[in-house]
Design an enzyme around this catalytic site. Structure first.
Site, PDB file in Angstrom:
ATOM      1  N   ALA A 289       4.061   8.582  10.453  1.00  0.00           N
ATOM      2  CA  ALA A 289       4.584   9.857   9.948  1.00  0.00           C
ATOM      3  C   ALA A 289       3.904  11.039  10.634  1.00  0.00           C
ATOM      4  O   ALA A 289       4.575  11.993  11.065  1.00  0.00           O
ATOM      5  CB  ALA A 289       4.399   9.926   8.437  1.00  0.00           C
TER       6      ALA A 289
ATOM      7  N   GLY B 125      -3.917  12.686   9.502  1.00  0.00           N
ATOM      8  CA  GLY B 125      -3.344  11.332   9.517  1.00  0.00           C
ATOM      9  C   GLY B 125      -2.427  11.227  10.722  1.00  0.00           C
ATOM     10  O   GLY B 125      -1.463  11.982  10.843  1.00  0.00           O
TER      11      GLY B 125
ATOM     12  N   LYS C  71       7.041  -1.214  -5.061  1.00  0.00           N
ATOM     13  CA  LYS C  71       6.071  -1.171  -3.963  1.00  0.00           C
ATOM     14  C   LYS C  71       5.334  -2.494  -3.916  1.00  0.00           C
ATOM     15  O   LYS C  71       5.220  -3.196  -4.925  1.00  0.00           O
ATOM     16  CB  LYS C  71       5.053  -0.049  -4.198  1.00  0.00           C
ATOM     17  CG  LYS C  71       4.406   0.457  -2.933  1.00  0.00           C
ATOM     18  CD  LYS C  71       5.317   1.467  -2.263  1.00  0.00           C
ATOM     19  CE  LYS C  71       4.717   2.111  -1.042  1.00  0.00           C
ATOM     20  NZ  LYS C  71       5.442   3.345  -0.682  1.00  0.00           N
TER      21      LYS C  71
END
Ligand code: GLU
Length: 418
Positions: A223, A219, A107
């Site tokens: 996504a 959120g 990451k």
């Protein structure tokens, strides 16, 4: 407030320790898996539009590459820390292993606030990041991708900078690219699509009719937006009752139109003010009485402080690390079925892997090929984890760890690392 340690890397290590205990891992294997094999910390001087130079801090963590090149996104976020990147890199290692794609986990991150930067500043920062991290990445070494607040455009600049460094096109150095320059069909909504496939499988196991479920999404980035629309499109889910973004949320007992909400968010940059909806806070959204809760924002949203008030039957974690270990115990005792992050959101990296495969043989698949193969991967992974949860009598997260850690441990053993 409870005294839980909310450091994401401490949490990732704690989750691993539990899996190591169940699997009776030998000490060397356990220690290798508790820390990244490699990490790079960089300072990035970037010329801002006003002529000044600002120095940003960046990271790239290669957590484990025993199963293949490390893989994982780059996050641009003001609250980024090295421990967040380490945790996310660890979770990428388990993610690629649980869906059994031949990659490791890594990451990256830069401490910055993209919302306050111009397009040109973002381009210079993205290129500067590759000038530094370029020495560590490559199609056979480490392959970045988008994460929170990074986009296909940012992937394009990064891929291009790598081209100037190397002197040839290496499209496979980065995934999540636009279609015109080596992207894969289906990458855009892959994270959400994979998660919705998991919800479909969970409904079968729990004997829930997906066409009757109510759901809420916390959120509303890539996504979350796709999850809101795909729950309806793929499963015929009955009602989206609430969504929120980093500012606030909206609620309607009668249901919100996911397509219109996405349109509204794209136009206004926020969901609040959506016509016909009441406003709701992020905290209230999590505690709604819905069938499926979809945390799709950041880490540490469901903690020891609010887990006892979660009423959802299924929590489908599209975010990375939304639930703490203390909260996991509470949810398990209360019979909330958690589809853990590195299983539920593995659709993104799975299609990233497909993108790399297509880049490698320079031949591109149809959208149907991508959907079919993604469905197969996610369904197999879900069922395997579910069977392990029954066999070991543990929650789905521990079961996912059992599957993933065993695979990485086996690779390290075969290579003679441990
Ligand atoms: N950032 C995404 C994740 O957390 C995608 C990673 C990738 O495609 O490599 O899974």
């Amino acid at each position: 407030m409870s005294q839980e340690n909310l450091n994401p890397f401490a949490i990732a290590q704690q989750q691993l320790d539990e899996a190591a205990r169940i699997l009776k891992l030998d000490e060397a294997t356990h220690q290798m898996l508790r820390w990244p094999v490699r990490e790079l910390h960089v300072s990035l001087p970037v010329r801002m539009d006003d002529g000044s130079i600002q120095v940003f801090k960046g990271f790239r963590v290669q957590y484990n590459d025993s199963r293949g090149p490390t893989k994982g996104g780059i996050r641009f976020h003001p609250a980024e820390t090295i421990d967040t990147v380490r945790a996310l890199a660890a979770w990428m290692t388990w993610k690629t292993a649980v869906v059994d794609i031949p990659l490791g986990g890594g990451k990256g991150g830069v401490i910055c606030n993209p919302k306050e930067m111009s397009k040109y500043e973002l381009e210079r920062l993205s290129r500067q990041y590759i000038r530094q991290v370029g020495r560590l990445i490559g199609p056979a070494k480490d392959v970045p991708a988008p994460d929170v607040y990074t986009t296909p455009q940012i992937m394009s600049w990064m891929m291009d900078e790598f081209y100037w460094q190397q002197g040839y096109n290496a499209f496979g150095v980065i995934t999540g690219k636009p279609l015109a320059i080596g992207g894969s069909k289906g990458r855009g909504d892959a994270t959400a699509r994979g998660g919705v496939f998991c919800v479909r499988e969970a409904c079968k196991k729990l004997d829930i009719d997906p066409t009757k479920v109510t759901y809420a999404v916390q959120g509303f980035g890539n996504a979350g937006q796709f999850a809101a629309t795909l729950m309806k499109e793929l499963l015929g889910a009955d009602k989206l009752v609430a969504v929120s973004d980093s500012r606030s949320g909206v609620y309607s007992a009668d249901g919100l139109d996911p397509e219109k909400l996405v349109e509204y968010k794209l136009k206004n940059g926020k969901v609040s003010g959506f016509p016909g909806a009441e406003s709701i806070s992020n905290e209230e959204l999590l505690e709604l009485d819905v069938d499926v809760l979809i945390p799709a924002a950041l880490e540490n949203q469901i903690t020891a402080d609010n887990a006892a008030r979660i009423k959802a039957r299924i929590s489908a974690e599209l975010a990375n690390g939304p639930t703490t270990p203390e909260a996991d115990k509470i949810l398990y005792d209360r019979n909330v079925f958690v589809i853990p992050d590195f299983l539920c959101n593995a659709g993104g990296v799975t299609v990233s892997y497909f993108e790399q495969v297509q880049n490698a043989y320079n031949y591109y698949w149809t959208i149907d090929d991508v959907y079919k193969r993604l469905d197969q991967k996610m369904t197999d992974a879900f069922r395997n984890v579910y069977e392990n949860s029954l066999e070991y009598s543990v929650d789905m997260r521990k079961a996912a760890y059992i599957v993933a850690v065993s695979r990485v441990a086996e690779a390290m053993k075969l290579r003679g690392w441990v």
